[in-house]
Motif scaffolding. Structure first.
Motif, mmCIF file in Angstrom:
data_model
loop_
_atom_site.group_PDB
_atom_site.id
_atom_site.type_symbol
_atom_site.label_atom_id
_atom_site.label_comp_id
_atom_site.label_asym_id
_atom_site.label_seq_id
_atom_site.Cartn_x
_atom_site.Cartn_y
_atom_site.Cartn_z
ATOM 1 N N VAL A 2 0.898 -1.197 0.216
ATOM 2 C CA VAL A 2 0.006 0.114 0.033
ATOM 3 C C VAL A 2 0.795 1.505 -0.051
ATOM 4 N N HIS A 3 0.151 2.338 -0.354
ATOM 5 C CA HIS A 3 1.053 3.676 -0.467
ATOM 6 C C HIS A 3 0.572 4.388 0.716
ATOM 7 N N VAL A 4 1.774 5.120 1.659
ATOM 8 C CA VAL A 4 1.573 5.906 2.764
ATOM 9 C C VAL A 4 2.314 6.941 2.505
ATOM 10 N N PHE A 5 1.572 8.213 2.824
ATOM 11 C CA PHE A 5 2.196 9.593 2.623
ATOM 12 C C PHE A 5 2.933 9.840 4.074
ATOM 13 N N MET A 6 4.261 10.382 3.967
ATOM 14 C CA MET A 6 4.963 10.721 5.236
ATOM 15 C C MET A 6 5.312 12.044 5.036
ATOM 16 N N TYR A 7 5.021 12.988 6.104
ATOM 17 C CA TYR A 7 5.054 14.512 6.096
ATOM 18 C C TYR A 7 5.713 14.982 7.221
ATOM 19 N N GLY A 8 6.350 14.159 8.064
ATOM 20 C CA GLY A 8 6.994 14.498 9.284
ATOM 21 C C GLY A 8 8.410 13.819 9.413
ATOM 22 N N THR A 9 8.678 13.350 10.811
ATOM 23 C CA THR A 9 9.752 12.747 11.065
ATOM 24 C C THR A 9 10.253 11.463 10.349
ATOM 25 N N LEU A 10 9.543 11.111 9.574
ATOM 26 C CA LEU A 10 9.823 9.760 8.728
ATOM 27 C C LEU A 10 10.058 10.027 7.421
ATOM 28 N N LYS A 11 10.174 11.309 6.940
ATOM 29 C CA LYS A 11 10.857 11.744 5.607
ATOM 30 C C LYS A 11 12.058 11.631 5.622
ATOM 31 N N LYS A 12 12.591 11.440 4.348
ATOM 32 C CA LYS A 12 14.154 11.564 4.039
ATOM 33 C C LYS A 12 14.866 12.583 4.951
ATOM 34 N N GLY A 13 15.949 12.525 5.298
ATOM 35 C CA GLY A 13 16.736 13.485 6.165
ATOM 36 C C GLY A 13 16.039 14.047 7.590
ATOM 37 N N GLN A 14 15.138 13.197 7.947
ATOM 38 C CA GLN A 14 14.512 13.644 9.374
ATOM 39 C C GLN A 14 14.710 12.448 10.191
ATOM 40 N N SER A 15 14.774 12.851 11.654
ATOM 41 C CA SER A 15 15.185 11.893 12.800
ATOM 42 C C SER A 15 14.745 10.433 12.549
ATOM 43 N N ASP A 79 1.298 1.690 12.304
ATOM 44 C CA ASP A 79 0.410 1.701 13.155
ATOM 45 C C ASP A 79 0.871 1.738 14.669
ATOM 46 N N TRP A 80 1.538 1.035 14.915
ATOM 47 C CA TRP A 80 2.266 0.982 16.226
ATOM 48 C C TRP A 80 2.947 2.276 16.737
ATOM 49 N N PHE A 81 4.038 2.536 15.366
ATOM 50 C CA PHE A 81 4.700 3.819 16.060
ATOM 51 C C PHE A 81 3.876 5.073 16.148
ATOM 52 N N ASN A 82 2.725 5.306 15.157
ATOM 53 C CA ASN A 82 1.593 6.256 15.370
ATOM 54 C C ASN A 82 0.800 6.238 16.285
ATOM 55 N N LYS A 83 0.823 5.119 17.039
ATOM 56 C CA LYS A 83 -0.177 4.644 18.250
ATOM 57 C C LYS A 83 -1.653 4.975 17.388
ATOM 58 N N CYS A 84 -1.708 4.216 16.550
ATOM 59 C CA CYS A 84 -3.126 4.352 15.704
ATOM 60 C C CYS A 84 -3.825 3.130 16.039
ATOM 61 N N PRO A 85 -5.015 3.063 16.833
ATOM 62 C CA PRO A 85 -5.993 4.198 16.733
ATOM 63 C C PRO A 85 -6.119 5.278 17.941
ATOM 64 N N GLU A 86 -5.139 4.958 18.879
ATOM 65 C CA GLU A 86 -5.464 5.697 19.984
ATOM 66 C C GLU A 86 -5.002 7.255 19.891
ATOM 67 N N TRP A 87 -4.052 7.696 19.141
ATOM 68 C CA TRP A 87 -3.581 9.223 18.810
ATOM 69 C C TRP A 87 -3.869 9.526 17.630
ATOM 70 N N GLN A 89 -4.994 8.500 13.367
ATOM 71 C CA GLN A 89 -5.889 7.910 12.491
ATOM 72 C C GLN A 89 -5.364 7.609 11.056
ATOM 73 N N ARG A 90 -5.575 6.414 10.807
ATOM 74 C CA ARG A 90 -5.074 6.006 9.227
ATOM 75 C C ARG A 90 -6.167 6.278 8.280
ATOM 76 N N TYR A 113 -1.375 9.573 8.267
ATOM 77 C CA TYR A 113 -1.691 9.303 9.526
ATOM 78 C C TYR A 113 -1.846 10.475 10.229
ATOM 79 N N SER A 114 -3.026 11.095 10.535
ATOM 80 C CA SER A 114 -3.431 12.328 10.960
ATOM 81 C C SER A 114 -3.809 12.272 12.531
ATOM 82 N N THR A 115 -3.521 13.336 13.299
ATOM 83 C CA THR A 115 -3.927 13.031 14.734
ATOM 84 C C THR A 115 -5.267 13.218 15.092
ATOM 85 N N ILE A 116 -5.800 12.510 15.997
ATOM 86 C CA ILE A 116 -7.459 12.865 16.415
ATOM 87 C C ILE A 116 -7.367 13.308 17.870
ATOM 88 N N LYS A 117 -6.115 13.287 18.500
ATOM 89 C CA LYS A 117 -6.175 13.893 19.851
ATOM 90 C C LYS A 117 -5.460 15.167 19.864
#
Length: 146
Positions: A2-15, A79-87, A89-90, A113-117
């Motif tokens: 599947v395809h997943v869009f990374m916009y934060g710390t998982l992008k190339k060059g990020q921590s 899902d685990w790393f992003n605490k989905c679905p607690e924090w 949602q995918r 992955y967008s935050t719900i909390k």
């Protein structure tokens, strides 16, 4: 796969990008750069200065990021790393594929992955088109201990 869009710390060059490269977590292959079709508020918040994409379509900016093709093992890890679905949602969103010269290369659908909390005040924070931990915002990301 599947395809997943990374916009934060998982992008190339990020921590946290190394987590996508770790085959123990599954397989992830970079596909292309893209930006959201709809505007979303991308904010930096919390005591660790985490980038959060708030699921409030129509507000904020068209957000730049990267699309990855991932296997089910990596998707489960994400899902685990992003605490989905607690924090987080995918959900599935529409993305504009970007060519090297910033021209459109069509539209692709991917999970994000967008935050719900989030705190109500986060809707009043500055929003960003793109995240970089070393950006001029001065909000240095603080990694968590896994």
């Amino acid at each position: 796969m599947v395809h997943v869009f990374m916009y934060g710390t998982l992008k190339k060059g990020q921590s946290n990008h190394y987590k996508l490269l770790n085959s123990d977590n599954g397989q992830a292959e970079f596909i292309t750069c893209a930006r959201t079709i709809d505007k979303y508020p991308l904010v930096i918040a919390g005591k660790r200065n985490v980038p959060f994409l708030l699921n409030v379509p129509g507000s904020g900016h068209r957000v730049y990021g990267e699309i990855y093709r991932v296997d089910q093992k990596m998707l489960k890890y994400l899902d685990w790393f992003n605490k989905c679905p607690e924090w987080y949602q995918r959900t599935s969103i529409q993305l504009e594929i970007l060519k090297k010269n910033e021209e459109s290369g069509g539209v692709e659908e991917a999970f994000v992955y967008s935050t719900i909390k989030y705190e109500p005040g986060w809707l009043h924070k500055p929003t960003y088109e793109s995240y970089d931990a070393n950006g001029d915002h001065g909000l240095k990301f603080v990694p968590r201990d896994d």
